[in-house]
Design a protein around this motif. Structure first.
Motif, PDB file in Angstrom:
ATOM      1  N   PRO A   1      10.697  18.271 -10.314  1.00  0.00           N
ATOM      2  CA  PRO A   1      12.121  18.243 -10.680  1.00  0.00           C
ATOM      3  C   PRO A   1      12.378  17.790 -12.119  1.00  0.00           C
ATOM      4  CG  PRO A   1      11.727  17.123  -8.591  1.00  0.00           C
ATOM      5  CD  PRO A   1      10.410  17.276  -9.273  1.00  0.00           C
ATOM      6  N   GLY A   2      11.338  17.324 -12.830  1.00  0.00           N
ATOM      7  CA  GLY A   2      11.478  17.061 -14.250  1.00  0.00           C
ATOM      8  C   GLY A   2      11.827  15.645 -14.661  1.00  0.00           C
ATOM      9  N   SER A   3      11.636  14.663 -13.763  1.00  0.00           N
ATOM     10  CA  SER A   3      11.937  13.272 -14.121  1.00  0.00           C
ATOM     11  C   SER A   3      11.075  12.329 -13.288  1.00  0.00           C
ATOM     12  CB  SER A   3      13.421  12.958 -13.882  1.00  0.00           C
ATOM     13  OG  SER A   3      13.671  12.738 -12.493  1.00  0.00           O
ATOM     14  N   HIS A   4      11.309  11.023 -13.479  1.00  0.00           N
ATOM     15  CA  HIS A   4      10.593   9.992 -12.731  1.00  0.00           C
ATOM     16  C   HIS A   4      11.073   9.858 -11.290  1.00  0.00           C
ATOM     17  CE1 HIS A   4      14.360   8.129 -13.816  1.00  0.00           C
ATOM     18  NE2 HIS A   4      14.117   7.131 -13.006  1.00  0.00           N
ATOM     19  N   LYS A   5      12.202  10.423 -10.960  1.00  0.00           N
ATOM     20  CA  LYS A   5      12.851  10.147  -9.670  1.00  0.00           C
ATOM     21  C   LYS A   5      12.022  10.517  -8.426  1.00  0.00           C
ATOM     22  CE  LYS A   5      16.902   8.458 -11.032  1.00  0.00           C
ATOM     23  NZ  LYS A   5      17.382   7.118 -10.639  1.00  0.00           N
ATOM     24  N   PRO A   6      11.175  11.561  -8.455  1.00  0.00           N
ATOM     25  CA  PRO A   6      10.396  11.845  -7.238  1.00  0.00           C
ATOM     26  C   PRO A   6       9.426  10.732  -6.847  1.00  0.00           C
ATOM     27  CG  PRO A   6      10.379  13.752  -8.711  1.00  0.00           C
ATOM     28  CD  PRO A   6      10.985  12.611  -9.475  1.00  0.00           C
ATOM     29  N   ASN A   7       9.125   9.817  -7.773  1.00  0.00           N
ATOM     30  CA  ASN A   7       8.223   8.713  -7.442  1.00  0.00           C
ATOM     31  C   ASN A   7       8.748   7.890  -6.270  1.00  0.00           C
ATOM     32  OD1 ASN A   7       6.606   9.402  -9.669  1.00  0.00           O
ATOM     33  ND2 ASN A   7       7.702   7.999 -11.027  1.00  0.00           N
ATOM     34  N   THR A   8      10.067   7.828  -6.123  1.00  0.00           N
ATOM     35  CA  THR A   8      10.655   7.128  -4.974  1.00  0.00           C
ATOM     36  C   THR A   8      11.248   8.093  -3.945  1.00  0.00           C
ATOM     37  OG1 THR A   8      12.197   5.383  -4.271  1.00  0.00           O
ATOM     38  CG2 THR A   8      12.906   6.774  -6.102  1.00  0.00           C
ATOM     39  N   ALA A   9      11.658   9.283  -4.377  1.00  0.00           N
ATOM     40  CA  ALA A   9      12.224  10.249  -3.421  1.00  0.00           C
ATOM     41  C   ALA A   9      11.206  10.625  -2.354  1.00  0.00           C
ATOM     42  CB  ALA A   9      12.703  11.501  -4.161  1.00  0.00           C
ATOM     43  N   VAL A  10       9.950  10.809  -2.762  1.00  0.00           N
ATOM     44  CA  VAL A  10       8.918  11.219  -1.800  1.00  0.00           C
ATOM     45  C   VAL A  10       8.669  10.131  -0.750  1.00  0.00           C
ATOM     46  CG1 VAL A  10       6.480  11.825  -1.532  1.00  0.00           C
ATOM     47  CG2 VAL A  10       7.844  12.908  -3.325  1.00  0.00           C
ATOM     48  N   PRO A  11       8.393   8.872  -1.132  1.00  0.00           N
ATOM     49  CA  PRO A  11       8.215   7.870  -0.068  1.00  0.00           C
ATOM     50  C   PRO A  11       9.464   7.630   0.765  1.00  0.00           C
ATOM     51  CG  PRO A  11       8.117   6.855  -2.260  1.00  0.00           C
ATOM     52  CD  PRO A  11       8.057   8.331  -2.461  1.00  0.00           C
ATOM     53  N   GLN A  12      10.649   7.705   0.162  1.00  0.00           N
ATOM     54  CA  GLN A  12      11.864   7.507   0.958  1.00  0.00           C
ATOM     55  C   GLN A  12      12.006   8.594   2.019  1.00  0.00           C
ATOM     56  OE1 GLN A  12      15.590   6.106  -0.701  1.00  0.00           O
ATOM     57  NE2 GLN A  12      14.625   5.734  -2.681  1.00  0.00           N
ATOM     58  N   ALA A  13      11.792   9.843   1.618  1.00  0.00           N
ATOM     59  CA  ALA A  13      11.868  10.935   2.595  1.00  0.00           C
ATOM     60  C   ALA A  13      10.784  10.779   3.657  1.00  0.00           C
ATOM     61  CB  ALA A  13      11.742  12.282   1.893  1.00  0.00           C
ATOM     62  N   TYR A  14       9.599  10.380   3.246  1.00  0.00           N
ATOM     63  CA  TYR A  14       8.476  10.212   4.184  1.00  0.00           C
ATOM     64  C   TYR A  14       8.793   9.169   5.251  1.00  0.00           C
ATOM     65  CZ  TYR A  14       3.975   8.433   5.863  1.00  0.00           C
ATOM     66  OH  TYR A  14       2.931   8.001   6.649  1.00  0.00           O
ATOM     67  N   TYR A  15       9.246   7.990   4.841  1.00  0.00           N
ATOM     68  CA  TYR A  15       9.513   6.934   5.821  1.00  0.00           C
ATOM     69  C   TYR A  15      10.662   7.312   6.756  1.00  0.00           C
ATOM     70  CZ  TYR A  15       6.443   3.833   3.139  1.00  0.00           C
ATOM     71  OH  TYR A  15       5.356   3.263   2.507  1.00  0.00           O
ATOM     72  N   ASN A  16      11.665   8.004   6.247  1.00  0.00           N
ATOM     73  CA  ASN A  16      12.753   8.468   7.105  1.00  0.00           C
ATOM     74  C   ASN A  16      12.263   9.520   8.097  1.00  0.00           C
ATOM     75  OD1 ASN A  16      15.648   7.416   6.484  1.00  0.00           O
ATOM     76  ND2 ASN A  16      14.703   7.602   4.473  1.00  0.00           N
ATOM     77  N   MET A  17      11.449  10.461   7.624  1.00  0.00           N
ATOM     78  CA  MET A  17      10.902  11.477   8.509  1.00  0.00           C
ATOM     79  C   MET A  17      10.086  10.853   9.627  1.00  0.00           C
ATOM     80  SD  MET A  17       7.714  13.049   9.142  1.00  0.00           S
ATOM     81  CE  MET A  17       6.772  12.766   7.656  1.00  0.00           C
TER      82      MET A  17
ATOM     83  N   PRO B   1       0.813  -1.221   0.000  1.00  0.00           N
ATOM     84  CA  PRO B   1       0.000   0.000   0.000  1.00  0.00           C
ATOM     85  C   PRO B   1       0.847   1.272   0.000  1.00  0.00           C
ATOM     86  CG  PRO B   1      -0.821  -1.577   1.617  1.00  0.00           C
ATOM     87  CD  PRO B   1       0.503  -2.101   1.140  1.00  0.00           C
ATOM     88  N   ILE B   2       0.380   2.278  -0.727  1.00  0.00           N
ATOM     89  CA  ILE B   2       1.037   3.589  -0.762  1.00  0.00           C
ATOM     90  C   ILE B   2       0.379   4.461   0.310  1.00  0.00           C
ATOM     91  CG2 ILE B   2       1.611   5.610  -2.162  1.00  0.00           C
ATOM     92  CD1 ILE B   2       1.189   3.876  -4.654  1.00  0.00           C
ATOM     93  N   PRO B   3       1.133   5.011   1.252  1.00  0.00           N
ATOM     94  CA  PRO B   3       0.524   5.845   2.296  1.00  0.00           C
ATOM     95  C   PRO B   3      -0.227   7.041   1.706  1.00  0.00           C
ATOM     96  CG  PRO B   3       2.795   5.299   2.859  1.00  0.00           C
ATOM     97  CD  PRO B   3       2.594   4.861   1.443  1.00  0.00           C
ATOM     98  N   ASP B   4      -1.323   7.414   2.356  1.00  0.00           N
ATOM     99  CA  ASP B   4      -2.114   8.548   1.879  1.00  0.00           C
ATOM    100  C   ASP B   4      -1.286   9.831   1.812  1.00  0.00           C
ATOM    101  OD1 ASP B   4      -4.351   6.976   1.594  1.00  0.00           O
ATOM    102  OD2 ASP B   4      -5.207   7.518   3.552  1.00  0.00           O
ATOM    103  N   GLU B   5      -0.376  10.012   2.798  1.00  0.00           N
ATOM    104  CA  GLU B   5       0.452  11.227   2.801  1.00  0.00           C
ATOM    105  C   GLU B   5       1.359  11.283   1.565  1.00  0.00           C
ATOM    106  OE1 GLU B   5       0.209   9.883   7.215  1.00  0.00           O
ATOM    107  OE2 GLU B   5       0.119   8.985   5.214  1.00  0.00           O
ATOM    108  N   VAL B   6       1.813  10.125   1.113  1.00  0.00           N
ATOM    109  CA  VAL B   6       2.649  10.067  -0.089  1.00  0.00           C
ATOM    110  C   VAL B   6       1.809  10.326  -1.331  1.00  0.00           C
ATOM    111  CG1 VAL B   6       4.043   8.536  -1.529  1.00  0.00           C
ATOM    112  CG2 VAL B   6       4.373   8.559   0.955  1.00  0.00           C
TER     113      VAL B   6
END
Length: 452
Positions: A107-123, A64-69
């Motif tokens: 940011p202009g690429s596919h990379k935020p698709n994983t940057a956002v959940p990675q930052a979220y789980y670390n936070m 599951p993808i978290p609602d916040e993400v």
């Protein structure tokens, strides 16, 4: 005559797809660099949050993808699927060409698709800073974007050749509040050693990874974030392929070919894994899944399938993958995001098992394809994404010869708005085609770690 196929925001996937559930044989486990034994969750806890470690190891088909993400992903997702009608007309092909356009993210690429959940789980686990590497800068600027949204600090070690070639990627990271350091640097022991041995090195992703991991290990408030290669990164990117499958269904189509460029493997995995899952389950066994890489760094086409480190200093776990050797430094081609000695173990597993195939191109033919795309479809693509454009054009031209009306799908993974120095070099005739450096790779492969 529809050009864009769009999904409503509510149609964005609510769960990521995990291809590990459908592999005919399980993935070889990562090994501890010190003991040589399979890594445990505790081994990874020094640099990753618990939830990402769980996602790295799970074989559940859906996560599951978290609602916040999802709330943040709505800034640009679902991304559009385009029918490349003008390119088709230019090529005089009976094929239908579709591309998933990931350049619409901030940011202009596919990379935020994983940057956002990675930052979220670390936070969520109280981490205050993330360290990472970046090649062309798409990942570094994406993690900077994500950490800014969650009030975190970010340090990016950017491969020196790309740092010099693409200064505005560095500027974007600064706008988002991140620190960007050319790698190798004097800030880490790993960087100092490389500079001592090779002061004029252009750098590599393997070197930058060593610096970022060392940084994370030495600071209690810091974790490491990786933009490609690992299972959880590929997992997060599957929103691309899940959306594309729904969008193609709206056009009453299913791809005969699925194409993506391959460096570490995240954008290729993101588009292809849902379709590869269909193939592995026998639903569409004939789908041709193609990974495209630079001839100057031919990991899948010329590398060895073996355990190797993900970085030059041997700080990361040993991964079973196609590799050119962890201390191989590729030539400074302009597709900086594809200059990686290894590849995602999941992508390597599919390639080894025959579920996908790989091709390699020189950079001049890649830029020629990118120019054709820009002059027909209007989008200036990143040099990395241009590799997928080249493969799609070749496939469409083959259909012109055979008369086949194939459906060709490729991942247009990012824009080239910060890559005009590369385009200028191509248009001026100053772009060299690097030959496959066989001797350098043989020397590097001789240093592979011994795995009992």
């Amino acid at each position: 005559m529809q050009t864009k196929i769009l999904l409503d925001e509510d149609a964005m996937p609510k769960a990521w797809y995990n291809i590990q559930a459908d592999l005919p044989t399980p993935l070889a486990p990562p090994l501890h660099p010190g003991t040589g034994k399979p890594v445990t969750p505790d081994d990874l806890a020094a640099i990753f949050p618990r939830e990402l470690i769980r996602q790295e190891m799970t074989t559940e088909r859906s996560v599951p993808i978290p609602d916040e993400v999802r709330d943040i992903l709505r800034l640009w997702r679902p991304s559009p699927l385009y029918r490349a009608r003008r390119l088709e007309q230019h090529l005089k092909t009976p094929a239908r060409i579709y591309y998933k356009w990931e350049g619409v993210s901030p940011p202009g690429s596919h990379k935020p698709n994983t940057a956002v959940p990675q930052a979220y789980y670390n936070m969520k686990e109280g981490i205050e800073r993330l360290s990472t590497e970046t090649g062309a800068g798409q990942w570094g600027s994406s993690l900077a974007f994500a950490t800014a949204l969650f009030g975190m600090d970010c340090t990016v070690y950017m491969v020196r050749s790309s740092y010099d070639q693409k200064p505005y990627r560095k500027s974007m990271m600064h706008v988002y509040g991140a620190e960007c350091i050319p790698s190798p640097s004097e800030k880490t022991d790993a960087g100092k050693k490389v500079l001592s041995d090779h002061p004029d090195t252009p750098g590599s992703l393997g070197i930058a990874i060593s610096e970022a991991v060392e940084d994370a290990v030495n600071h209690a408030n810091t974790n490491y974030a990786l933009g490609s290669v690992l299972n959880h990164v590929c997992l997060h990117q599957t929103v691309i392929g899940l959306e594309a499958r729904e969008q193609l269904a709206m056009a009453d189509a299913y791809p005969d070919m699925v194409i993506g460029c391959v460096g570490g493997g995240s954008n290729f995995a993101g588009l292809s894994f849902p379709f590869a899952g269909d193939k592995l389950r026998g639903k569409h066994p004939e789908t041709d899944i193609v990974g495209v890489e630079p001839a100057a760094c031919p990991t899948l086409t010329k590398g060895l399938y073996a355990y190797d480190y993900g970085d030059i200093a041997g700080l990361t776990p040993l991964l079973k993958m196609f590799t050119l050797g962890h201390d191989f430094v590729p030539p400074a081609i302009h597709a900086g995001g594809l200059r990686y000695h290894g590849v995602s173990p999941l992508v390597a597993h599919l390639a080894k098992g025959g579920a996908m195939r790989a091709v390699a191109y020189h950079q001049n033919e890649v830029f020629e394809a990118a120019i054709t795309f820009a002059r027909t479809e209007g989008i200036v693509v990143a040099p990395e994404a241009a590799h997928a454009v080249k493969a799609a054009i070749d496939a469409a031209l083959a259909c012109r010869k055979t008369g086949e009306e194939k459906v060709i799908l490729f991942n247009n993974s990012g824009h080239g708005n910060f890559d005009f120095a590369s385009y200028d070099a191509y248009l001026a005739g100053g772009l060299p085609d690097y030959e496959y450096p066989a001797e350098l790779i043989r020397e590097s492969l001789a240093h592979l770690p011994k795995v009992g």
